[in-house]
Write an enzyme that holds these catalytic residues in place. Structure first.
Site, PDB file in Angstrom:
ATOM      1  CE  LYS A 133      -4.040  -2.045   1.956  1.00 10.83           C
ATOM      2  NZ  LYS A 133      -4.623  -2.605   3.155  1.00 10.83           N
TER       3      LYS A 133
ATOM      4  CD  GLU B  71      -4.850   5.833   4.265  1.00 13.77           C
ATOM      5  OE1 GLU B  71      -5.988   5.384   4.498  1.00 13.77           O
ATOM      6  OE2 GLU B  71      -4.222   5.593   3.226  1.00 13.77           O
TER       7      GLU B  71
ATOM      8  CG  HIS C 158     -12.727  -6.123   5.682  1.00 16.06           C
ATOM      9  ND1 HIS C 158     -12.595  -4.800   5.342  1.00 16.06           N
ATOM     10  CD2 HIS C 158     -12.546  -6.180   7.015  1.00 16.06           C
ATOM     11  CE1 HIS C 158     -12.336  -4.095   6.421  1.00 16.06           C
ATOM     12  NE2 HIS C 158     -12.303  -4.909   7.452  1.00 16.06           N
TER      13      HIS C 158
ATOM     14  NE  ARG D  16      -8.574  -9.955  -6.898  1.00 18.53           N
ATOM     15  CZ  ARG D  16      -8.397  -9.130  -5.883  1.00 18.53           C
ATOM     16  NH1 ARG D  16      -7.162  -8.766  -5.533  1.00 18.53           N
ATOM     17  NH2 ARG D  16      -9.417  -8.647  -5.205  1.00 18.53           N
TER      18      ARG D  16
HETATM   19  C1  MV4 Z   1     -10.106   3.005   5.110  1.00 18.98           C
HETATM   20  C2  MV4 Z   1     -11.333   3.225   5.758  1.00 18.98           C
HETATM   21  C3  MV4 Z   1     -11.527   4.460   6.347  1.00 18.98           C
HETATM   22  N1  MV4 Z   1     -10.565   5.396   6.313  1.00 18.98           N
HETATM   23  N2  MV4 Z   1      -9.177   3.975   5.092  1.00 18.98           N
HETATM   24  C4  MV4 Z   1     -10.730  -1.664   4.413  1.00 18.98           C
HETATM   25  C5  MV4 Z   1      -9.838  -2.640   3.713  1.00 18.98           C
HETATM   26  C6  MV4 Z   1      -8.898  -1.861   2.886  1.00 18.98           C
HETATM   27  N3  MV4 Z   1      -9.080  -2.201   1.507  1.00 18.98           N
HETATM   28  C7  MV4 Z   1      -9.192  -0.420   3.150  1.00 18.98           C
HETATM   29  N4  MV4 Z   1     -10.292  -0.353   4.052  1.00 18.98           N
HETATM   30  C8  MV4 Z   1     -10.704   0.819   4.585  1.00 18.98           C
HETATM   31  N5  MV4 Z   1      -9.815   1.843   4.541  1.00 18.98           N
HETATM   32  C9  MV4 Z   1      -9.413   5.126   5.695  1.00 18.98           C
HETATM   33  N6  MV4 Z   1      -8.475   6.078   5.684  1.00 18.98           N
HETATM   34  C10 MV4 Z   1     -12.273   2.211   5.769  1.00 18.98           C
HETATM   35  C11 MV4 Z   1     -11.968   0.997   5.182  1.00 18.98           C
HETATM   36  C12 MV4 Z   1     -12.996   0.010   5.224  1.00 18.98           C
HETATM   37  C13 MV4 Z   1     -13.561  -0.476   4.057  1.00 18.98           C
HETATM   38  C14 MV4 Z   1     -13.143  -0.058   2.800  1.00 18.98           C
HETATM   39  C15 MV4 Z   1     -13.720  -0.541   1.672  1.00 18.98           C
HETATM   40  C16 MV4 Z   1     -14.737  -1.485   1.770  1.00 18.98           C
HETATM   41  C17 MV4 Z   1     -15.155  -1.924   2.979  1.00 18.98           C
HETATM   42  C18 MV4 Z   1     -14.574  -1.430   4.143  1.00 18.98           C
HETATM   43  C19 MV4 Z   1     -15.033  -1.878   5.368  1.00 18.98           C
HETATM   44  C20 MV4 Z   1     -14.468  -1.393   6.516  1.00 18.98           C
HETATM   45  C21 MV4 Z   1     -13.434  -0.462   6.432  1.00 18.98           C
END
Ligand code: MV4
Length: 501
Positions: free
Chosen positions: A118, A202, A237, A294
């Site tokens: 990331k 973040e 997730h 992917r």
């Molecule tokens: C975040 C967020 C809130 N703020 N970043 C979850 C897994 C990863 N792909 C990134 N994720 C998140 N990043 C910041 N700065 C909330 C999530 C997140 C989330 C993101 C996308 C889809 C579902 C989610 C479920 C919980 C938290």
């Protein structure tokens, strides 16, 4: 330019079958690989050739990269398609495939490496002025410095593992007092899950929407975006419902996000099919999160609205063809939804409910697509993801796609295992879903077993009420023949319901 003649599909289930179908249309032969748990699987039956590669646990079959390459060489395949999961984002595997003289149907190992982390992904994107969530520019090395930065960003903040995925190594921090302990947790979780303890900070976005952009790039630097997928309805997730286009994205926002996604792809010299993930806050400001290198599970909704076969494009790109269209050629047509049908019990905390598909009847009809890898009588193996199928609908607009999905769910007859079909139907009739005004907290906010039961009862009551009404009116018409038909119909119906639960 060498045309691919034979592809080894290094995957199983619905995605293996999905890939073979496109290969077949292109006149390309296919090789299936399977573990001992998948001997009877549809992907094995469908392929031109099939090879058993080991025992059921993935690390003794589908993850054995060297054996897969050896098998491809032995059977004279000229390419390997990794599907999703397993080795699909393993740069070492991609490199070994190429070094063996085979074509890896996917991006370069270098792109996979950059986007697999990331922090390096954010670093690459930053050079192209892509909007990023405010945060520390690199991994935290000094805790006092990190706390200072967190205060500067403003609490709550989120600590994330750079190697992370699926929410692992992610910690919300509400205030500076708990910063250090939460960071230690994140680091140790990241270390044990990924063997890499690097974490960064973040700004925490409380209730984001998850919107991702599909991109396609060829080996000559041409990159296009195939619009967005809205994937906010998820549970721990795990995505539950995906759709394209998003109900909240305007044409201007679509263009801005699409152009950003193309820049992200350019930042790592991307070719192949890829997905650029954004989170979107309540003001509809979007921020780049990461890129998946992917083909994704939810790719069919993009295929439905663009008319592009993404697997075919992947294959053409892999054999050095240039994209045959430009951005201006791409248009959104209609609306598509996908639900993931899991062998999980929504009434029992989504516990996997592995078993045999005693009855398995797919929905059919206009606008319905089922991507699955099972048929009636088959047992869902315990070793892999419990996804039975992806149910995809297409309609002229969002409402029609939703109505069609609810009709298709009602037609789907699965007996022998509990499934997430009822849960998906719950979501699809919910006011928040219908309005488009929902985020990643949807399930948390609106779902409970009681509500699911209440909804089921309500539906059943409506069916009963309608039947009584019909029966009464039939009785008034005093037609015994019709009444009998109706009764036998209602018996059949309740039987079906019981078995479906
Ligand atoms: C975040 C967020 C809130 N703020 N970043 C979850 C897994 C990863 N792909 C990134 N994720 C998140 N990043 C910041 N700065 C909330 C999530 C997140 C989330 C993101 C996308 C889809 C579902 C989610 C479920 C919980 C938290």
């Amino acid at each position: 330019m060498k045309k691919i003649q034979k592809i080894l599909v290094a995957n199983r289930g619905e995605i293996a079958l999905r890939i073979m179908r496109s290969a077949k249309e292109m006149g390309i032969k296919t090789v299936a690989v399977f573990s001992e748990a998948d001997r009877q699987a549809l992907h094995v039956q469908y392929a031109d050739e099939a090879v058993c590669i080991g025992l059921p646990p993935s690390n003794q079959s589908y993850l054995k990269g060297d054996l897969l390459i050896e098998t491809a060489l032995k059977l004279n395949a000229d390419a390997i398609h990794p599907g999703y999961g397993f080795l699909s984002e393993n740069a070492t595997f991609a490199k070994k495939v190429t070094e063996a003289g085979l074509i890896f149907i996917g991006p370069s190992p270098e792109s996979i490496v950059i986007m697999g982390d990331k922090l390096s992904a954010k670093e690459a994107a930053q050079k192209y002025n892509i909007p990023l969530v405010p945060g520390t520019p690199g991994a935290i090395t000094d805790i006092e410095e990190a706390k200072q930065k967190a205060t500067q960003i403003g609490y709550p903040v989120l600590i994330k593992a750079s190697a992370g995925g699926g929410g692992k190594g992610m910690r919300v921090v509400e205030n500076s007092e708990e910063f250090e302990s939460q960071m230690q947790r994140a680091v140790s979780e990241a270390q044990s899950s990924f063997g890499n303890g690097a974490v960064f900070v973040e700004k925490y976005i409380g209730s984001p929407k998850h919107i991702e952009i599909q991109v396609l790039g060829d080996k000559y630097g041409n990159i296009v975006y195939l619009f967005e997928r809205e994937c906010s309805v998820q549970r721990r997730h795990q995505k539950v419902i995906e759709e394209a286009p998003s109900a909240v994205v305007s044409p201007q926002m679509r263009k801005a996000m699409g152009e950003c996604a193309v820049m992200v792809a350019k930042s790592c010299n991307y070719f192949g099919a890829g997905t650029v993930e954004f989170i979107v806050d309540e003001k509809l400001d979007f921020y780049f999160l990461e890129m998946n290198t992917r083909l994704q599970v939810e790719h069919p909704v993009t295929e439905q609205i663009t008319g592009i076969d993404l697997v075919k494009e992947q294959i053409k790109i892999a054999q050095d063809e240039a994209l045959s269209f430009v951005q201006e050629d791409l248009k959104i047509q209609g609306h598509s939804l996908e639900i993931r049908v899991y062998a999980e019990d929504p009434k029992n905390n989504f516990l996997p409910d592995i078993g045999t598909l005693e009855t398995y009847q797919r929905p059919q009809g206009v606008g319905v697509r089922v991507d699955d890898g099972f048929s009636e009588g088959m047992t869902i193996p315990i070793y892999y993801d419990p996804m039975i199928a992806k149910l995809i609908t297409f309609g002229k607009d969002r409402q029609e796609a939703i109505e069609r999905m609810r009709r298709a769910i009602a037609e789907y007859k699965i007996v022998g295992v509990e499934t997430t079909l009822s849960f998906c139907d719950f979501v699809l009739q919910h006011e928040a879903f219908l309005s488009g005004n929902f985020d990643t907290k949807f399930v948390e906010k609106y779902f409970s077993v009681d509500k699911l039961n209440a909804k089921n009862n309500e539906t059943e009551m409506n069916v009963v009420a309608a039947l009584i009404g019909k029966l009464l009116s039939e009785k008034n018409n005093s037609s015994n023949q019709k009444e009998n038909n109706l009764l036998s119909h209602s018996n059949k119906k309740s039987n079906w319901k019981n078995r479906n639960r």
